[in-house]
Design a protein around this motif. Structure first.
Motif, short mmCIF file in Angstrom:
data_model
loop_
_atom_site.label_atom_id
_atom_site.label_comp_id
_atom_site.label_asym_id
_atom_site.label_seq_id
_atom_site.Cartn_x
_atom_site.Cartn_y
_atom_site.Cartn_z
N ARG A 33 39.69 31.12 41.26
CA ARG A 33 39.60 32.14 42.30
C ARG A 33 40.13 33.49 41.83
NH1 ARG A 33 41.82 28.84 47.65
NH2 ARG A 33 40.24 27.19 47.63
N LEU A 34 40.86 33.50 40.71
CA LEU A 34 41.45 34.74 40.22
C LEU A 34 40.45 35.52 39.39
CD1 LEU A 34 44.97 33.41 39.20
CD2 LEU A 34 44.30 34.51 41.33
N THR A 35 40.71 36.81 39.23
CA THR A 35 39.82 37.67 38.46
C THR A 35 39.83 37.28 36.99
OG1 THR A 35 39.39 39.94 37.78
CG2 THR A 35 41.67 39.36 38.19
N ASN A 36 38.72 37.54 36.30
CA ASN A 36 38.64 37.10 34.91
C ASN A 36 39.27 38.10 33.94
OD1 ASN A 36 36.80 39.14 35.02
ND2 ASN A 36 35.06 37.97 34.27
N THR A 37 39.78 39.19 34.43
CA THR A 37 40.54 40.11 33.58
C THR A 37 41.89 40.34 34.22
OG1 THR A 37 39.62 42.05 34.69
CG2 THR A 37 38.50 41.29 32.68
N LEU A 38 42.86 40.68 33.41
CA LEU A 38 44.20 40.91 33.93
C LEU A 38 44.17 42.06 34.94
CD1 LEU A 38 46.34 40.63 30.71
CD2 LEU A 38 46.51 39.17 32.70
N PRO A 39 44.62 41.82 36.16
CA PRO A 39 44.65 42.90 37.16
C PRO A 39 45.50 44.07 36.68
CG PRO A 39 45.09 40.75 38.16
CD PRO A 39 45.14 40.56 36.68
N ARG A 40 45.01 45.28 36.82
CA ARG A 40 45.71 46.44 36.29
C ARG A 40 47.07 46.66 36.96
NH1 ARG A 40 43.13 49.78 32.95
NH2 ARG A 40 44.30 51.63 33.57
N GLU A 41 47.20 46.17 38.19
CA GLU A 41 48.49 46.35 38.86
C GLU A 41 49.56 45.45 38.23
OE1 GLU A 41 46.13 43.43 41.45
OE2 GLU A 41 45.77 45.29 40.32
N LEU A 42 49.14 44.47 37.43
CA LEU A 42 50.10 43.59 36.76
C LEU A 42 50.45 44.08 35.35
CD1 LEU A 42 48.77 40.05 37.76
CD2 LEU A 42 50.51 41.44 38.88
N ILE A 43 49.94 45.25 34.98
CA ILE A 43 50.15 45.76 33.63
C ILE A 43 50.95 47.06 33.71
CG2 ILE A 43 48.99 46.53 31.51
CD1 ILE A 43 46.53 44.94 32.52
N THR A 44 51.89 47.23 32.84
CA THR A 44 52.70 48.45 32.86
C THR A 44 51.85 49.66 32.46
OG1 THR A 44 53.40 48.26 30.56
CG2 THR A 44 54.72 47.12 32.21
#
Length: 369
Positions: free
Chosen positions: A351-362
């Motif tokens: 169910r999660l996105t296939n790329t790292l969500p940008r809000e989880l990246i510094t």
């Protein structure tokens, strides 16, 4: 790769659990910087756990296995973990319990200071690295990757990239006012004769108006061992930096205007700060790094006058552009590793996105994603 059969509602979790392991928690400055590097790159989007030091007793195997089973991924490395000529292999390096989860072998080196190879060591490492749950293997220099390719047939491609510490942002350090500082970093040795050349260099620079700073490249028991050993470097007018804080060690390096280093990661960090650096311990890994920034000529033995010859010609330039290139390459590797772990995690969390969500990246990392 084994399927996730834990049945704990793992699909409801949004953050993967990553266990990191290797030669960590023992006090060597460079190895502990790997932990900080993983914290920087993984912490925004994952929960980190420390796997080094799992119980070795057979009657505690179930506790060890249950702890590993809590992980979604195990990251092993970096550092010189694979020594072909040493029969004993550390339990934190090829622990079979890790293979219960997807394993990402990252930035390890092969010690190649001697030509001899023990078949038993190659077989044990080959068996571990060939397991179906090994998801990736990378080395911190081309020579280590070539050695593994030549001596082992693995299921996954073997990649090489610059040392992962190059992907770690360092604390700010300012050069002090007044006299320039030459930093000396020693490694533990049995005889002080290897320090004679550093004593001569310290005297030479001190007479030219330099401050001499002896930096202990370790914390805990490792740092204490280096501190006690540092007394073998006999130069009375030196300042000693001995601290349990890794950032303070880094800052002490970054404040220097010249570094004479016997350790790999104090050499690497020094160049990252733009400090002209001479490696006074020409082991294979040090030569490999210095060659990668076009500074092979600044890697010298402690048993000759080559260091004094360099200093007689003036302070060398800092290869800032070359260092920038390897920092980018190391960061690109960390980006790829993050994405690979996240993509594998999605297999059990569709169910999660296939790329790292940008809000989880510094913000600093976003240029790489």
């Amino acid at each position: 790769m084994k399927k996730n059969t834990r049945g704990r509602g793992a699909g409801d979790r949004k953050l993967p659990r990553i266990g990191i392991t290797g030669s960590f928690g023992r006090g060597n400055y460079g190895d502990e910087l790997y932990i900080k590097n993983y914290q920087y790159w993984f912490s925004p989007w994952a929960k980190l756990f420390f796997l080094a030091g799992l119980p070795k007793h057979s009657y505690l195997r179930s506790f060890k296995n249950q702890f590993v089973d809590m992980m979604d991924a195990v990251v092993l490395g970096g550092g010189d973990l694979l020594c072909p000529y040493r029969e004993k292999i550390d339990g934190d390096f090829i622990n079979q319990a890790y293979l219960r989860r997807p394993v990402y072998v990252s930035g390890i080196g092969v010690e190649r200071n001697r030509p001899d190879v023990l078949d038993s060591v190659v077989k044990r490492w080959s068996k571990f690295l060939s397991h179906p749950n090994i998801r990736s293997v990378s080395n911190r220099d081309p020579g280590s990757a070539a050695w593994i390719k030549e001596n082992m047939a693995l299921r996954v491609p073997v990649r090489h990239h610059p040392d992962m510490v190059l992907a770690l942002p360092l604390p700010k350090a300012l050069r002090p006012q007044g006299k320039p500082v030459v930093g000396l970093v020693t490694r533990h040795i049995k005889s002080g004769k290897e320090y004679r050349i550093l004593e001569r260099a310290a005297k030479h620079l001190s007479q030219k108006g330099w401050r001499v700073r002896h930096i202990i490249g370790g914390v805990g028991a490792h740092g204490l061992k280096d501190y006690e050993n540092a007394k073998l470097l006999d130069f009375s007018d030196k300042e000693l930096v001995y601290t349990e804080n890794l950032d303070d060690i880094s800052r002490a390096i970054g404040e220097c205007s010249l570094m004479l280093s016997m350790k790999l990661h104090t050499t690497i960090v020094s160049t990252m700060y733009g400090v002209p650096t001479i490696s006074v311990n020409p082991v294979v890994k040090a030569r490999a790094f210095m060659d990668s920034i076009n500074c092979g000529h600044l890697t010298v033995p402690s048993s000759t006058d080559e260091l004094m010859d360099i200093l007689a010609g003036g302070i060398p330039d800092s290869p800032e552009e070359e260092v920038k290139k390897v920092k980018i390459e190391a960061s690109e590797y960390m980006k790829d590793l993050c994405q690979l772990i996240w993509s594998d995690f999605l297999k059990y969390n569709p169910r999660l996105t296939n790329t790292l969500p940008r809000e989880l990246i510094t913000p600093e990392q976003r240029d790489f994603f």
